[in-house]
Scaffold this motif. Sequence first.
Motif, short mmCIF file in Angstrom:
data_model
loop_
_atom_site.label_atom_id
_atom_site.label_comp_id
_atom_site.label_asym_id
_atom_site.label_seq_id
_atom_site.Cartn_x
_atom_site.Cartn_y
_atom_site.Cartn_z
N UNK B 48 0.98 -1.15 -0.07
CA UNK B 48 0.03 -0.10 -0.07
C UNK B 48 0.89 1.20 0.04
N UNK B 49 1.83 1.48 0.85
CA UNK B 49 2.73 2.33 1.11
C UNK B 49 3.54 2.70 -0.34
N UNK B 52 1.16 4.35 -2.59
CA UNK B 52 0.83 5.76 -2.08
C UNK B 52 1.97 6.71 -2.26
N UNK B 53 3.21 6.40 -2.17
CA UNK B 53 4.38 7.17 -2.46
C UNK B 53 4.51 7.50 -3.64
N UNK B 55 1.87 7.56 -5.86
CA UNK B 55 0.94 8.62 -6.30
C UNK B 55 1.45 9.95 -5.90
N UNK B 56 1.88 9.85 -4.65
CA UNK B 56 2.50 11.25 -4.20
C UNK B 56 3.56 11.96 -5.05
N UNK B 57 4.53 11.03 -5.41
CA UNK B 57 5.58 11.81 -6.42
C UNK B 57 5.17 11.92 -7.52
N UNK B 59 2.08 12.89 -8.56
CA UNK B 59 1.33 14.20 -8.63
C UNK B 59 2.30 15.66 -8.72
N UNK B 60 3.20 15.26 -7.88
CA UNK B 60 4.37 16.40 -7.62
C UNK B 60 5.03 16.58 -8.90
N UNK B 61 5.45 15.64 -9.70
CA UNK B 61 6.27 15.71 -10.87
C UNK B 61 5.40 15.81 -12.30
N UNK B 71 -2.97 5.89 -7.89
CA UNK B 71 -3.96 6.07 -6.85
C UNK B 71 -5.14 4.97 -6.95
N UNK B 74 -3.85 2.10 -5.22
CA UNK B 74 -3.58 2.50 -3.79
C UNK B 74 -4.82 2.21 -2.99
#
Lengths: 127, 728
Positions: B48-49, B52-53, B55-57, B59-61, B71, B74
Amino acid sequence: MSKPKYRILIVEDSRAMRVLVASAVEEIDGVEVVETDDGFGALKELPRQRFDLVITDINMPNINGLDLIRFVRRSPTHRDIPLIIISTESTEEDRRRGLKLGASDYLTKPFEPDELIARVRRHLGLE
Amino acid sequence: MSDEAGGIAEEFLSEAAEIVEQLGGHLLRLEEQAKKGSLDPDIMNAAFRAAHSLKGIAGMFGADRVGALAHRLEDLLDGLRMGRVKPGPSVLDVLFEGVEALDALVAEVGKHTDAGDVETIAPRVASLMDKVTAILEERPPEKHDPLDDFDISSEVLEVLTEYEEQRLRENARTGANLYRVRVEFELSTFDEGLMALSGGLKKVGEVISTLPSGLPANETAIVFDILVGSPKDRSTVEAACEGFDVEIMPIERTKQPEVGASSSPAPMPEPMTGDDVSPSASGKKRPPTQVGAYSARVDEKSPAVEEADAALEAATGSEEYASLAAVARTVRVDISRLDELMNIVGELVLSKANLQRISDSLKSELGFRGVSVDLYKEARSLERRIDLLQKGVIEVRMVPLGQIFDKLSRMLRKMAREAGKDISFEVSGGETELDKLITEELSDPLMHIIRNSIDHGIEAAEVRSARGKPARGTIRLDAYQKGNHVTIEVSDDGAGLDEHAILRHGLERGLVGADQVKELSRRDILGLIFAPGFSTRQEVSGLSGRGVGMDVVKTNIGQLSGVIDVDSEFGVGSTFAMTLPITLAIIQGLIIRAAGQVFTVPLNSVIEILRIRQTEVRTVERQEVIDLRGSTVPLVRLGRLFGLQGSASEDEHIFVVIVGLAQNRLGVAVDQLLGQQDVVIKSLGRRLGNVRGIAGATDLGDNRTTLVVDVAALIEEVLERDLQVAAN
C-alpha cells in the motif's frame, strides 16, 4: 553565505519528494534544511539543534507522522515549533487527526512549490 | 530545462522505477502467502505504501497517468489492508497487471519507450481502472466495532493512523490481547534498541504502533509506548522483552468478543496452517470468564503446532529485522562513478606492473640485496593491496541476478495469462552475482527466450495431456557460477525443437550446403536457429516454433563476451544456456606475440596451451585444423585473420592457445608467449569499434598498447566460415 536564520526539518520517506520540498523552501532567504527519511531520524534530529519549523509526511515507516506531532506538542522544549503536514487527499482522516493533535497547517499533494513557500514564510513569521 | 530541474526529474524516474519494482516484489510475496492462506499485514501495508508514495511523487512531478493509476491501485491495496477487500486470485491479477502498466507508464515519462507502446497501453490502463472500481464496489457491510470491547484511551487512538487503527481492530476481532509496552532508551541509540525489541515482540504478536512518549527532563533518554496485539498471555510477552527494562500494561477487555465474528471480512481468507487465529474456533471455545480468556488460546495448541509456529515466526521475524537493517546500511551510487573508480584502479594496476619491472631490472643489476630487496618487498606488498582493492571494486559492481529474475517472473506471469497458458515458473540461483551492467543487458535476451518458450515452447493444455505431460507447463530459470563465468539456463518442458524442420529450413535458406548435411552434428543443426536470416516470424512459428530473433539474442550475448547454446529434445523440451563473464571491467590477460604483433587473450577463456610441430597442422576444407585428443579443433592465425603483413614464425614448433567458451573450442597459433597480466580493456572508439575479433585495446604499462582478442567473436567467425565453405 551568512549564518542561517531559520532551520527547517523535513521528514519524508520519499527521496524525490524530499528533494522537491527542500529545494522549494531553500529558495527562502536564510533557510537551512535538515532532511530525514522517517520518524526515527526526526526524533534524533530534534534535540540536536533548534528548529523553526517541521514539515512532515504522515504515512512513514517506524514512527508515523501523527506520533511525531504528538511527541513535539508534548515536549516542553519543542512544543512551540510550527508543524506542517504534507499528505494526500486519500489520507484525509489521518490529516484530520494530525490537525487535532496540534499540527499548524497542512498541504495536500500535489501542491505548487509557491504554495508551500508561502505557507512556510507565514509560519516563520516572514509575512 | 535547467540542470537542477533535470536532476529532480531524474530523481523522480529512479525512485518511481524503484517503487514499481518493490511493489512487484511485494505482490509476488503476497501471492505466495495467499497460496498458503495467510497474508502478512506488514507486506500488505508495504505494498500500500509503495502505491501511496508513487501517487504522491507522480502528482508532484506532473506524471498524471502514473499518478492516476497509482491512486487506483492504492485504493485497492488500502481496501486489502483494511480488510474491506478479500484477497483472491482475481485481485492479485489486477494488481500484477497494474504493476506492469505502471512500469510502462514510468518508462514513458522517461521517454524510454516509443509512442506506439503508450497508445496501446492507454485502453489497458482504462480497463484496469474499471476492474479496480468494480472490486472496490463489492464492499461488505459494516458491523459491530470490536474495539468497543476494549478499554482503550482516546489518547492512544488519536495518534494511530487509520491503518494502525484497523490493525488494532483486527487484533481485537480475532480475540488477541492488547498490551502497551513502555520502554526507555538512550536518545543516541534508541533506534537500534527499538528495532531489537520490536523484533522480539513480532515473534509473539503484532507491533501495531510505536508511540514516542516524550523526553524526560534531561533529554538524553526517550520513552516509547509500543502497542502490541498478541494471542499470547502476559508472561509470554514479557519473555519476548527479555533483556529490556520494560513495563507491560495490558489493555483491559471490557466485553467478550462476539461469537460468530468469523463472518466478517478478514485480510486472512483462511487461517494459516498451524496458526490458531481462527476467530470462530477461539471465540466459541473461549471460557466465559474474562481472566481465563488471556491464556485459553495458547493452551489449545498442541506442542507440535506450537513449535512450528515458533519456527515460522522466528524465521519471518528475523528476516524482516535483517531487511530493515539492510536498507539503512545501503548507499546508492551512480554506476558511472564506479566506472571511474575502476579506471583509476586499472591505472594503478599498470603502475604496479611498471614498478615490478623496475624492481626486476634493479634486482638483476644489483643482485638480491640492499635497495633492490626493499623495492622488491614494497612492490610485493603494493601488489597484494592493489589486488584487494581491485577485487573490492569489482565486488561493489556485482548485483544478484534475482533483481532481474523478479521482473522476469512478473512478465512471464502476464505473458502466460495473455497466451492463455498455465505455466509455473521456477527459479534458482537468484543470488548469483554479475556485474551490474551485464545484469542489466541480460534482461532483454532472457525476456526474448522466455517469450519464445511461452508462445511456441509450452503446448496448449490439451496437447500436453495428449502427450502424457502434466497440463501445467514449467519454465525454469537457473543460474550458477563456474569459475570466472556465470551460466544462466532457461529451460522448458514444452514441444522442443524439430531438428529435421530446422535443417530443411536451413537448406532452403542456403545457410548450410546439401553436401555438408552428413557432417553436421545435432548441435550444429540446433545452432542454426541463431544464424542471421534463419527465419522470419511466421515461417518459424509454423516450423519449429523457435528462432524468432534468436540471432539478435546471440548478438546481445556476444556483446557481453558471452555465448549462447541450445539443447533440445523434440517433444520433451528445450534448454538455452548463456555463459557470461562475471565482469567486463578488469580481466587477466595472456600476452602473446603473433605475426610480429603483441596481442592479449583474455585468460578466462584460455583452456590450455599446446606446443606442436608445424607438420601436425592439417587442412580440411581450406580450414587449418589440429587434433586435440581425438577431436578436431580449427586453428586460426591472427596475422592472416586481421590481414597483417608480419611473417609467421618459421620455427619447427609453434604454440597453440586453445580457447573455448561453453562447448566450443578453437586453437590460436602463437609465435611467442610473453606472460600474464591484469588488463583493463578500453574501447577502441567508434572508428575502430567494429573490427570483428577485437574486443578493445589495453595498455600493458610499458607504453605498449595491445589489442585484446575477442574470443567469442573469433569462435563465431570461424564456425560461420566453416558453414559457408561447406555451403559453397
